[in-house]
Design a protein around this motif. Structure first.
Motif, PDB file in Angstrom:
ATOM      1  N   UNK A  23      53.052  16.744  44.355  1.00 48.00           N
ATOM      2  CA  UNK A  23      53.648  15.422  44.616  1.00 48.00           C
ATOM      3  C   UNK A  23      53.433  14.526  43.401  1.00 48.00           C
ATOM      4  N   UNK A  24      54.457  13.783  43.040  1.00 46.14           N
ATOM      5  CA  UNK A  24      54.330  12.834  41.942  1.00 46.14           C
ATOM      6  C   UNK A  24      53.635  11.568  42.414  1.00 46.14           C
ATOM      7  N   UNK A  25      52.630  11.148  41.697  1.00 39.91           N
ATOM      8  CA  UNK A  25      51.882   9.954  42.080  1.00 39.91           C
ATOM      9  C   UNK A  25      52.612   8.698  41.662  1.00 39.91           C
ATOM     10  N   UNK A  26      52.262   7.617  42.326  1.00 40.18           N
ATOM     11  CA  UNK A  26      52.794   6.303  41.989  1.00 40.18           C
ATOM     12  C   UNK A  26      51.765   5.630  41.102  1.00 40.18           C
ATOM     13  N   UNK A  27      52.165   5.225  39.902  1.00 36.04           N
ATOM     14  CA  UNK A  27      51.211   4.667  38.949  1.00 36.04           C
ATOM     15  C   UNK A  27      51.406   3.167  38.797  1.00 36.04           C
ATOM     16  N   UNK A  48      50.267  17.901  52.825  1.00 38.85           N
ATOM     17  CA  UNK A  48      51.649  17.447  52.891  1.00 38.85           C
ATOM     18  C   UNK A  48      52.562  18.671  52.863  1.00 38.85           C
ATOM     19  N   UNK A  49      53.406  18.815  53.869  1.00 42.31           N
ATOM     20  CA  UNK A  49      54.191  20.034  54.048  1.00 42.31           C
ATOM     21  C   UNK A  49      55.075  20.348  52.853  1.00 42.31           C
ATOM     22  N   UNK A 100      51.508  22.621  50.939  1.00 45.45           N
ATOM     23  CA  UNK A 100      50.106  22.566  51.380  1.00 45.45           C
ATOM     24  C   UNK A 100      49.148  23.173  50.365  1.00 45.45           C
ATOM     25  N   UNK A 101      49.384  22.892  49.103  1.00 48.88           N
ATOM     26  CA  UNK A 101      48.526  23.441  48.060  1.00 48.88           C
ATOM     27  C   UNK A 101      47.173  22.724  48.014  1.00 48.88           C
ATOM     28  N   UNK A 102      47.165  21.445  48.366  1.00 45.19           N
ATOM     29  CA  UNK A 102      45.926  20.694  48.352  1.00 45.19           C
ATOM     30  C   UNK A 102      46.053  19.478  49.256  1.00 45.19           C
ATOM     31  N   UNK A 103      44.899  18.968  49.666  1.00 47.42           N
ATOM     32  CA  UNK A 103      44.892  17.759  50.471  1.00 47.42           C
ATOM     33  C   UNK A 103      45.035  16.549  49.570  1.00 47.42           C
ATOM     34  N   UNK A 104      45.637  15.499  50.106  1.00 50.06           N
ATOM     35  CA  UNK A 104      45.797  14.256  49.357  1.00 50.06           C
ATOM     36  C   UNK A 104      45.782  13.082  50.329  1.00 50.06           C
TER      37      UNK A 104
END
Length: 246
Positions: free
Chosen positions: A1-5, A77-78, A82-86
């Motif tokens: 997922x791309x983060x919001x900066x 996040x589906x 589901x590679x990692x929790x966020x």
């Protein structure tokens, strides 16, 4: 997922707040507390990322405003396989919103749980404020969707909503108390995460039902916060909060 900066993080701190930590939430307390603003971060972000924004001269709210920054829980996040929790307010099944129902896009049960949590915070803050309408809420990306849902469905009148780079989930049952509250919706024209074409139905709906809905498109802005954007919102917030103070 791309983060919001947040692109304002290096700006000099010009405001004085006391930082408190309570119940999975950062609280910035001003010397004089007259208003409260609840700001909800986006998926994969942390509440602490926004400290510097509210401590800077580019803060979208007045200096006598207490800032509440709740932290979302960790979850898979589906659509990210589901590679990692966020940190996330609710699961997102797909980023492709084209012709899809809300239940096909989001975990609505998790959304309702988050709405309940935020509205409990809102209720507590209104019990403290001398002028209960001087409560405001806002957010960015997924936090924007949660802010719109929580604010519009809340059963007590609030001051307004600041909606950044996000979207509206139309399962929201809008309360009669907040159907016409001021909303400032701001979106970057270069946003590649929540694309403008996904927002057209949201914008048309909110403009149709709410005469106090304001939309601003920011040229050259992606999925982030910009200085020019914050200065516009700052003026809007000062005007509506002054009107509501009387």
């Amino acid at each position: 997922m791309t983060s919001f900066w947040v692109t304002l993080a290096r700006h000099k701190q010009t405001r004085s707040y006391k930082l408190l930590k309570q119940n999975e939430m950062d609280v910035l307390v001003p010397e004089k507390h007259e208003k409260t603003f609840i700001f909800l971060h986006g998926a994969a972000n942390q509440a602490a990322m926004y400290h510097n924004l509210f401590l800077s001269s580019y803060s979208p709210v007045c200096q006598n405003t207490k800032i509440l920054l709740p932290q979302a829980p960790m979850r898979y996040i589906t659509f990210s396989q589901k590679q990692l929790k966020m940190p996330s307010w609710y699961d997102i099944y797909s980023e492709d919103r084209t012709n899809k129902r809300p239940q096909d896009l989001y975990n609505l049960s998790e959304l309702e749980t988050s709405v309940k949590r935020i509205q409990e915070i809102m209720k507590k803050e209104q019990s403290i404020l001398q002028n209960k309408q001087q409560l405001y809420i806002g957010g960015i990306s997924q936090g924007c969707a949660l802010a719109l849902y929580s604010g519009l469905s809340y059963q007590q009148k609030i001051g307004g909503i600041i909606a950044l780079s996000g979207y509206y989930i139309d399962t929201c049952q809008i309360s009669k108390e907040n159907i016409d509250i001021p909303i400032y919706f701001s979106h970057g024209l270069d946003d590649q995460i929540v694309k403008i074409e996904y927002m057209q139905q949201t914008i048309k709906f909110l403009q149709y039902i709410n005469p106090n809905f304001k939309i601003e498109y920011e040229a050259g802005l992606g999925h982030s916060i910009g200085q020019n954007q914050m200065q516009k919102i700052q003026k809007w917030f000062q005007q509506i909060s002054q009107n509501q103070a009387h």
